[in-house]
Enzyme design. Structure first.
Site, short mmCIF file in Angstrom:
data_model
loop_
_atom_site.label_atom_id
_atom_site.label_comp_id
_atom_site.label_asym_id
_atom_site.label_seq_id
_atom_site.Cartn_x
_atom_site.Cartn_y
_atom_site.Cartn_z
N ASP A 301 -72.37 99.73 14.03
CA ASP A 301 -73.13 100.87 14.56
C ASP A 301 -73.34 101.86 13.42
O ASP A 301 -72.82 101.70 12.31
CB ASP A 301 -72.40 101.50 15.76
CG ASP A 301 -73.38 102.30 16.65
OD1 ASP A 301 -74.52 102.59 16.21
OD2 ASP A 301 -73.00 102.66 17.78
C1 NOJ Z 1 -75.98 104.79 17.44
C2 NOJ Z 1 -75.84 104.21 18.82
O1 NOJ Z 1 -74.48 104.19 19.20
C3 NOJ Z 1 -76.43 102.83 18.93
O2 NOJ Z 1 -76.40 102.45 20.28
C4 NOJ Z 1 -77.82 102.80 18.37
O3 NOJ Z 1 -78.38 101.52 18.53
C5 NOJ Z 1 -77.79 103.20 16.92
N1 NOJ Z 1 -77.25 104.55 16.81
C6 NOJ Z 1 -79.16 103.17 16.26
O4 NOJ Z 1 -79.96 104.14 16.80
#
Ligand code: NOJ
Length: 771
Positions: A301
């Site tokens: 993430d």
């Molecule tokens: C953080 C989020 O937790 C995740 O779900 C997301 O896909 C990414 N950022 C990219 O935006």
């Protein structure tokens, strides 16, 4: 599992001996008796692709390999531009680029000017649509209609692929049992069976028959694993989940998504039982690769690799990169530690080059399967025709209509008939960004139809429609998406202005035949970093609602939100309550169609609806202990029962469920039972009902939940129509991971079985599972 978690990652991707004790999930990929090494052959796909990719890897420098493992969002603090990074081979993927011309330009740099001509993969959060916004995922789960959800995600994939996006960071399959957690909005709610069906449907919708199907995109199942169990519902906080809950509740939707062919997986931000998910070798290797046979690639993430230092897990960013790569993270999202530190770490022997090769191989194989080596470009003309096309709008409207849940309809106030004047009141009634909901970054507010606009269009010819906000909702804190799209800013700055507006709204209610109050939360109050400690209607909305009801006029409450809210007073005093969720681009038209009776609400709650935040976490599928199931014994100061149970939802007609039968009284472990009931539409209009099947295992090596969903089907019946509904009950779905035996098995014994229209279903019988 705690023992396994405490094993410090070794420097090879070899299977740990401890993982041999891992349980099976629902008969999914058995672990062979002997220890398997994690060879590249366990991650293979078709020979042509492999030959091509292996040839390419043979030509790559270490830096180029690590470049493929690096995903970039914007230009980095060190000043290097996107273009420089692409030309140097330092980027394998971009996220958040959605302009087809820019995507083509960057692809051109990578493919024509890059040394090895390797295409980029463009990822984006296509969570519930790209430009055409579909209802938020929790709403789509409320449709209890996996085919509908598959269609919506197929349409979203079509739009996204038309601009050059190859990869979505969805579906989010985290089970959420605490409404305070803001990201409940992004998943399918509290139940592993419903969640697994929705997970698989979304993967099929995004990817089509296989990775690389035309007009489809790669899915990314997230956030592996257990993010939804954040303590206290506080976003990013630790998840402490017992082995039993992990295997039986939290992991099944992941297993279902992987089984459906999800080509990528994203790690979670938090630690699972003490080990950060992004450095969790047990999750990423033993469970995902070895047990489930996952063949795609794993992305971290956002900055979660570097943040292994924040967790107090890694000593510095280099250690974070080493441990994430070694645990099984193949691509790093944004923090740049792979790019900056992995080559040196490999040269120092801290990570094996074969670990890097495996990661690159999976990424390149995916790019190959997606067809990016063949044709990485898109046609901006085609995308212009696809964006918010009529077909997209129609699909979005159907999705919103099928997602709505009717919570109350005293005296059949709905559908509205004969009103000559309608007051449409509330801060969300005419707010385009809020109608779209969170995670609609590429959506355009101007495309969106609000509830007020929908009502004007649907009822304007026969009724006077007056509207005002009544109250405003102030944000307690800025949203992480500020600047991208925002709810309208409060304009009533003084107490006097607020009072005048409040009274104006109530005057409009008094002057009208019926009032529709559109209340709930701003879209930024759900989603990432949007947990709440209370579930009350924010601001003065409750006061407005009570004042509107006090006028004596009939009031319809339309809720826009993506978590249960405290509507205990409303549930006793407001005659009609329609949960519209954040319904998306066509939301206003869908709500108006439902209010007018052109469509009939048929959605069901995918979460138990609490009376008070103090009941959270609240879920129907709990175990029984000590005193039998009496909701008055659990709290001194109130009931522990939900306000509305899981699976609940009304219709404009009524149904009966009768004549429950099973195809046999006994079934062999591994076999199937057919369960049938007669469903009858006893009302005067056509309507939808969701027939739901629940079971309970009476005794076994461990206590089992009072009820567990094991089957469902949504049907449409005409007035007076009867249908025999057959649900197949697979005994494999009755298996569970036992904390006594540490194995997944179907335990023989007596089961209760209920069929009905929510989780309090009354039609009951029993059956026995034998060896
Ligand atoms: C953080 C989020 O937790 C995740 O779900 C997301 O896909 C990414 N950022 C990219 O935006």
């Amino acid at each position: 599992m705690s023992l396994l978690h405490s094993l410090r990652p070794a420097l090879t991707r070899r299977l740990t001996a401890g993982s041999l004790s891992l349980a099976l999930l629902g008969g999914f990929t058995a672990l062979p008796a002997e220890t398997r090494t994690h060879t590249t052959s366990s991650r293979t796909s078709d020979a042509e692709a492999e030959g091509f990719v292996d040839g390419l890897i043979g030509k790559m420098t270490l830096e180029e390999k690590v470049g493929q493992m690096s995903q970039v969002a914007l230009n980095t603090p060190d000043g290097a531009t996107r273009d420089e990074r692409v030309l140097k081979g330092e980027v394998g993927s971009f996220l958040f680029v959605t302009d087809p011309k820019e995507i083509n330009r960057l692809q051109h740099l990578a493919v024509e000017k890059g040394r090895l001509h390797i295409p980029l993969i463009f990822g984006f959060d296509v969570i519930h649509g790209l430009r055409t916004i579909y209802p938020v995922p929790l709403a789509m789960a409320a449709s209890w209609d996996p085919e509908q959800v598959e269609t919506a995600q197929r349409m979203a994939a079509r739009e996204a692929s038309s601009v050059g996006i190859n990869w979505t960071f969805a579906p989010m399959v985290d089970i959420a049992r605490d409404a305070r957690w803001g990201r409940m909005m992004e998943g399918a709610g509290e139940d592993p069976f419903l969640g697994s069906r929705m997970a698989a449907a979304q993967v099929r919708g995004f990817q089509g028959e296989k990775i690389g199907s035309p007009d489809h995109i790669l899915a990314c199942v997230k956030h592996f694993a257990g993010y939804g169990a954040a303590e206290g519902g506080r976003d990013y906080d630790s998840a402490n989940i017992s082995d039993e809950q992990l295997w039986n509740v939290y992991l099944p939707p992941y297993a279902a998504a992987v089984k459906a062919g999800a080509g990528s997986v994203m790690t979670a931000y938090m630690d699972l039982n003490g080990v950060p998910a992004t450095g969790n070798r047990w999750l990423l290797q033993d469970v995902l690769r070895e047990k489930w046979g996952f063949k795609g690639f794993v992305v971290s993430d956002w900055e979660s690799v570097k943040n292994l230092t924040t967790h107090g897990f890694s000593v510095d960013p280099k250690d974070a990169a080493v441990r994430a790569a070694d645990a099984g993270v193949d691509m790093e999202m944004t923090s740049g530690t792979f790019r900056d530190d992995l080559p040196a770490a490999v040269r120092q022997g801290l990570v094996k080059e074969s670990t890097i090769d495996e990661a690159v191989r999976d990424i390149l194989l995916t790019k190959y399967k997606l067809g990016l080596f063949r044709d990485p470009y898109v046609s901006p003309e085609r995308s212009a025709a696809e964006l918010v096309s009529q077909a997209q709008r129609e699909a979005a409207r159907t999705a919103a209509e099928r997602s709505a849940v009717l919570l109350r309809n005293e005296g059949n106030l709905l559908p509205l008939r004969g009103a000559k004047s309608i007051a449409v009141i509330g801060p969300l009634a005419d707010s385009k960004p809020d109608t779209m909901g969170s995670w609609s970054l590429a959506g355009h507010p101007d495309d969106t139809v609000t509830v007020l606009e929908g009502i004007r269009k649907r009822f304007g010819a026969s009724a006077t429609v007056n509207s005002t906000t009544g109250v405003e909702i102030e944000r307690a804190q800025p949203s992480i998406f500020d600047g991208q799209f925002e709810s309208p800013k409060p304009t009533l700055t003084t107490d006097g202005q607020q009072e005048t507006e409040f009274h104006h709204a109530i005057d409009l209610v008094k002057q009208s035949d019926v009032a529709v109050l559109v209340l709930g939360e701003l879209q930024s109050m759900s989603g990432e970093r949007a947990s709440r400690s209370s579930l009350t209607l924010p601001g003065r909305q409750e006061e407005l609602l009570e004042a509107a009801v006090a006028t004596g006029k009939p009031v319809v409450l339309v809720l826009m939100n993506a978590r249960p809210l405290d509507i205990t007073w409303a549930s006793a005093h407001v005659p009609a309550i329609l949960e519209a969720w954040y319904p998306g681009t066509e939301g206003g038209n869908a709500v108006a169609a439902l209010l007018g009776g052109d469509a009939s609400p048929g959605g069901k709650l995918p979460v138990s609806w609490p009376r008070d935040a103090g009941q959270e976490p609240l879920y129907y599928s709990h175990n029984l202990t000590q005193i039998p199931n009496d909701p008055d014994t659990r709290y001194w100061d109130g009931s522990s029962a939900p306000l509305y149970p899981f699976g609940y939802g009304l219709s404009y007609t009524s149904f009966t469920v009768e004549r429950l039968k099973t195809s046999a009284e006994q079934v062999k472990s591994g076999g199937k039972l057919t369960v049938s009931v007669e469903l009858r539409n006893t009302g005067a209009v056509t309507g939808d009902e969701v027939v739901q099947l629940y079971t309970h295992q009476r005794s076994g090596s461990a206590s089992r939940p009072v009820r567990e969903l094991k089957g469902f089907q949504r049907l449409t019946l005409k007035p007076g129509e009867r249908k025999t509904v057959e649900l197949s009950l697979d005994t494999n779905d009755l298996g569970f991971w036992s904390p006594q035996t540490h194995r997944w098995s179907i335990e023989p014994g007596v089961f209760d079985l209920w069929v009905g229209t929510d989780s309090t279903a009354k039609e009951h019988t029993t059956f026995t599972v034998v060896q």
